[in-house]
Design a protein around this motif. Structure first.
Motif, mmCIF file in Angstrom:
data_model
loop_
_atom_site.group_PDB
_atom_site.id
_atom_site.type_symbol
_atom_site.label_atom_id
_atom_site.label_comp_id
_atom_site.label_asym_id
_atom_site.label_seq_id
_atom_site.Cartn_x
_atom_site.Cartn_y
_atom_site.Cartn_z
ATOM 1 N N SER A 93 -4.468 -5.332 -0.099
ATOM 2 C CA SER A 93 -3.638 -5.933 0.942
ATOM 3 C C SER A 93 -2.222 -5.371 0.912
ATOM 4 C CB SER A 93 -3.601 -7.451 0.752
ATOM 5 O OG SER A 93 -2.578 -8.046 1.513
ATOM 6 N N SER A 94 -1.549 -5.496 2.046
ATOM 7 C CA SER A 94 -0.160 -5.051 2.135
ATOM 8 C C SER A 94 0.778 -5.946 1.334
ATOM 9 C CB SER A 94 0.291 -5.027 3.603
ATOM 10 O OG SER A 94 0.188 -6.321 4.179
ATOM 11 N N THR A 95 0.263 -7.077 0.825
ATOM 12 C CA THR A 95 1.107 -8.011 0.070
ATOM 13 C C THR A 95 0.840 -7.972 -1.436
ATOM 14 O OG1 THR A 95 -0.499 -9.806 0.375
ATOM 15 C CG2 THR A 95 1.224 -9.569 2.050
ATOM 16 N N GLU A 96 0.023 -7.056 -1.910
ATOM 17 C CA GLU A 96 -0.362 -7.029 -3.324
ATOM 18 C C GLU A 96 0.662 -6.283 -4.169
ATOM 19 O OE1 GLU A 96 -4.443 -6.151 -4.293
ATOM 20 O OE2 GLU A 96 -5.143 -6.907 -2.370
ATOM 21 N N ARG A 139 0.829 -1.208 0.000
ATOM 22 C CA ARG A 139 0.000 0.000 0.000
ATOM 23 C C ARG A 139 0.869 1.266 0.000
ATOM 24 N NH1 ARG A 139 -5.347 -1.059 2.426
ATOM 25 N NH2 ARG A 139 -5.246 0.984 3.434
ATOM 26 N N SER A 168 -3.217 -0.164 6.517
ATOM 27 C CA SER A 168 -4.601 -0.607 6.581
ATOM 28 C C SER A 168 -5.179 -0.382 7.968
ATOM 29 C CB SER A 168 -4.700 -2.094 6.209
ATOM 30 O OG SER A 168 -3.856 -2.866 7.047
ATOM 31 N N LYS A 182 -9.185 -4.565 11.409
ATOM 32 C CA LYS A 182 -10.302 -5.350 10.892
ATOM 33 C C LYS A 182 -11.228 -5.756 12.030
ATOM 34 C CE LYS A 182 -7.829 -7.450 6.963
ATOM 35 N NZ LYS A 182 -6.538 -6.751 7.119
ATOM 36 N N ASP A 207 -9.754 -2.480 0.135
ATOM 37 C CA ASP A 207 -9.360 -3.815 0.589
ATOM 38 C C ASP A 207 -7.998 -4.241 0.060
ATOM 39 O OD1 ASP A 207 -11.760 -4.093 1.964
ATOM 40 O OD2 ASP A 207 -12.784 -4.949 0.214
ATOM 41 N N ASP A 220 -4.332 -12.732 8.170
ATOM 42 C CA ASP A 220 -5.174 -11.667 8.726
ATOM 43 C C ASP A 220 -4.816 -11.390 10.184
ATOM 44 O OD1 ASP A 220 -6.570 -11.459 6.334
ATOM 45 O OD2 ASP A 220 -8.085 -12.926 6.941
ATOM 46 N N ASP A 248 -1.444 -9.601 10.331
ATOM 47 C CA ASP A 248 -1.602 -8.220 9.890
ATOM 48 C C ASP A 248 -2.294 -7.390 10.966
ATOM 49 O OD1 ASP A 248 -1.402 -6.193 7.788
ATOM 50 O OD2 ASP A 248 -3.590 -6.337 7.655
#
Length: 719
Positions: free
Chosen positions: A275-278, A32, A229, A232, A273, A242, A245
């Protein structure tokens, strides 16, 4: 009183000159964090340039590049061009290994290091990602000429968290690469990073939005870019990723709340949405940051208009690029049992020579490919005028390792193997392997190799084994009618020569004792028990890029055996068995495979009475199951096309021709029969999958599959 007022007035006039400046605080947030680049692009268009910049985690990566003088578009192009899958790869590419390491096939990837008492060491992270270390060295090599971050075109701070004290450290000098690498060490994902006597994890744990660092530098107007992020809900916490994270974000959220009030302008793009891994969606994430800044441009202009910064029209200089670095000294850092001399031998670098960044990275990879180290990365430090000290930082692997490997195929069913490996314990430059397998193949293998030389030289080998396997018996229609159990034990002793990359050759003595529980087929009878002793010569070459799913390179193996003494051998024979495979890339994702496999008992007289070669199966002639067909003489030719339809998915189509005979090989027709096949493969570090369907001349359909590392680890060690 007048004097005091005069001093106060002078102080008010002077202080803004020395304590005024615009600062950018870039938060962490994994992938992100690429949204920072989009925001910086818009701020640049507004002619805004910071006096100071600080970053945490991926914000440290972006901030460090910006501080060196790169503009936002240049940073965008750099991160988009990176192959993030290669950077995060854990396994060494097969073609990068030295030929001496290829004497064994891959043994599996569920590996544990062992400490004293053979206790498994639980890894401290999911990934060690040495590829990231080398890439960070490359992109931040420009900073080697300047160890003080305040002397960068834009003064910079990177924030990391001391894993022992939990305190934030604001890196202001030293190696920029090390500072950034420490800052991005996400707990449990990336291995904690050691600098000197201290070890660090992600800076977001202690200070995710590095406002405090900017205040210490002198910034009095701070623009914060926050991209991590949000927390959650319980219903959204569905996986271990999850939970991890969320755990990290709890600490980040707490320290953000404590510091965010000191931010004069907070920019917080809605990344939804993501993700920090995308890392595959870098373009999209940058575009979101840019769109957010453009949408809120009036707010940004209004906030900045109330602040009169000398940065608004500031020209950013760039450090001068250096093509080659003159290396005056090489120093090895953190080595324990492996000597600096051995390290320098693998590096292949000489003192008082000039090397480019690419040369130094290539040398570091040569050292990493030795498989002695988890971590290898270089550090350049400006020394005397025009010369540099090259520090090679390493983290050694433990001498003892344990590998668990599961494999399953339609013939042998499930086999579970435990493999113990030991390096350099019995003698220097030695390797010891012990494998215990149970299930479809029950086996115990012990292999010991002692090298004389690092990259090339001679060696001796002692290999002993015992195995029990089930051989299925088929009728003329290739329908399984019964089973035969074979119990064999024996060993080899060899003396060999190995080069750096090209070949291994070994002269060996061997002896084996085989007992059969039942006749192997209806057509010929083997004795219940026989002993074979002889001498042999074998050779091996391999340059393929991957052992399971190769796309380029060559692989060849050949073994010539002689059993000529009736006093020690029940059978007198000479035999040769070998194969050669060439994988030729046609396009980026399509390769062709040309292969030939040959086996023959050179003594034509009564050769059909001795142990014929099983030639079917997934790694043989695919028209038949592994033990459905055998012959003392055979020739298999293969032509296929393989396409990499996805990074992990392969499709293979082709044809094979088979020549076999009971007397000798080259008689009659060139080939006796053919088969056509199609296969699919899935690459997985833990359980690779291969599945094939084949149609032979008899219009029979044969299906076969293999799960896991379904290879003979000791293929080259055997007779």
């Amino acid at each position: 009183m007048k004097r005091l007022l005069l001093i106060l007035l002078i102080s008010l006039l002077i202080c803004p000159i020395f304590a005024q400046g615009l600062g950018y605080a870039l938060s962490g947030g994994g992938a992100r964090g690429f949204a920072h680049i989009g925001i910086l692009k818009v701020l640049e268009e507004e002619d805004l340039r910071p006096d100071y910049i600080a970053g945490t985690s991926l914000g440290a990566v972006v901030g460090a590049l910006y501080s060196l003088g790169y503009n936002a578009v240049e940073i965008e192009n750099l991160v988009i061009d990176l192959d993030w899958s290669i950077l995060s790869a854990e396994n060494l590419p097969r073609n990068d290994l030295y030929i001496g390491q290829k004497r064994w096939t891959p043994v599996g990837s569920l590996e544990f290091e062992l400490e004293e008492g053979f206790k498994p060491i639980i890894p401290s992270s999911v990934m060690r990602v040495n590829g990231i270390n080398l890439k960070l060295f490359e992109i931040f090599s420009l900073a080697a000429q300047e160890q003080d971050f305040d002397c960068f075109p834009i003064p910079f701070r990177a924030v990391a968290t001391n894993i022992e004290t939990g305190e934030a450290r604001h890196f202001s000098k030293g190696s920029l690469m090390q500072a950034v690498r420490a800052s991005i060490s996400v707990p449990s994902i990336l291995i904690p990073f050691k600098i000197g006597d201290d070890t660090y994890i992600d800076g977001g744990i202690s200070q995710n939005l590095p406002i405090e660092a900017l205040q210490e530098m002198g910034a009095d107007f701070i623009i914060g870019s926050k991209v991590n992020s949000s927390l959650k809900s319980v219903d959204e916490l569905k996986s271990i990723v999850d939970i991890l994270d969320q755990t990290i974000n709890i600490g980040m959220t707490r320290n953000l709340t404590e510091n965010i009030d000191f931010c004069d302008l907070l920019l917080e793009p809605d990344l939804g949405d993501i993700s920090s891994t995308e890392f595959k969606n870098i373009k999209e994430i940058i575009a979101i940051g840019e769109a957010y800044a453009r949408k809120n441009i009036d707010m940004i202009r209004h906030a900045v208009s109330e602040y009169h910064s000398t940065a608004s029209s500031k020209e950013i200089r760039q450090l001068q690029m250096i093509d080659k670095y003159h290396i005056s000294r090489i120093q090895v850092i953190n080595n324990e049992s492996i000597s600096p001399a051995k390290v320098r031998e693998y590096l292949g670098l000489q003192l008082d020579k000039e090397y480019s960044v690419a040369d130094i990275i290539a040398a570091s990879k040569r050292l990493w490919n030795s498989d002695y180290f988890h971590v290898v990365y270089p550090e350049l430090i400006s020394a005397d005028e025009g010369s540099y000290l090259l520090n090679i930082h390493v983290q050694e692997k433990k001498n003892r390792r344990m590998v668990l490997s599961n494999s399953y195929n339609e013939q042998d069913k499930l086999t579970v193997s435990l493999i113990l490996m030991s390096n350099n314990e019995l003698f220097k430059n030695s390797k010891f392997l012990l494998q215990l397998g149970v299930g479809g193949r029950n086996e115990l293998n012990v292999d010991y190799v002692k090298n004389f030389g690092e990259l090339w030289g001679v060696y001796y080998r002692i290999f002993a084994y015992v195995n029990e396997k089930l051989l299925n018996v088929y009728n003329e229609d290739y329908i399984k009618t019964e089973s035969v159990k074979s119990l064999e034990y024996g060993g080899t002793a060899g003396l060999g020569l190995f080069t750096k990359h090209h070949a291994i050759m070994e002269l060996f003595l061997y002896s084996s004792d085989t007992g059969l529980y039942h006749d192997i087929s209806e057509n010929y009878l083997l004795p219940q028990h026989f002993i074979v002793t002889g001498v042999g010569l074998k050779a091996y070459h391999e340059s393929i890029d991957d052992f399971v799913f190769p796309k380029r390179g060559l692989r060849s193996i050949g073994k010539l055996n002689f059993a000529r003494a009736t006093s020690v051998s029940d059978y007198i024979y000479s035999s040769f068995r070998g194969s050669a495979d060439a994988y030729i890339p046609l396009t980026k994702n399509i390769s062709t495979h040309l292969g030939v496999s040959l086996g023959t008992y050179l003594d034509s007289v009564n050769s059909d009475q001795f142990d014929p070669y099983p030639i079917g199966g997934i790694d043989g002639f695919r028209g038949y199951s592994r033990y459905a067909i055998s012959s003392p003489h055979y020739l298999i030719s293969t032509l296929s096309l393989s396409t990499n339809v996805h990074s992990k998915l392969f499709i293979d189509i082709g044809a094979q021709a088979l020549k076999k005979g009971s007397d000798h090989l080259f008689n009659g027709n060139m080939f006796d029969e053919y088969c056509y096949f199609a296969g699919i493969g899935f690459r997985s570090d833990y359980l690779p999958l291969r599945a094939y369907i084949a149609f032979n001349d008899n219009k029979k359909i044969n299906t076969m599959f293999s799960i896991g590392y379904d290879f003979d680890v000791f293929e080259f060690s055997r007779k």
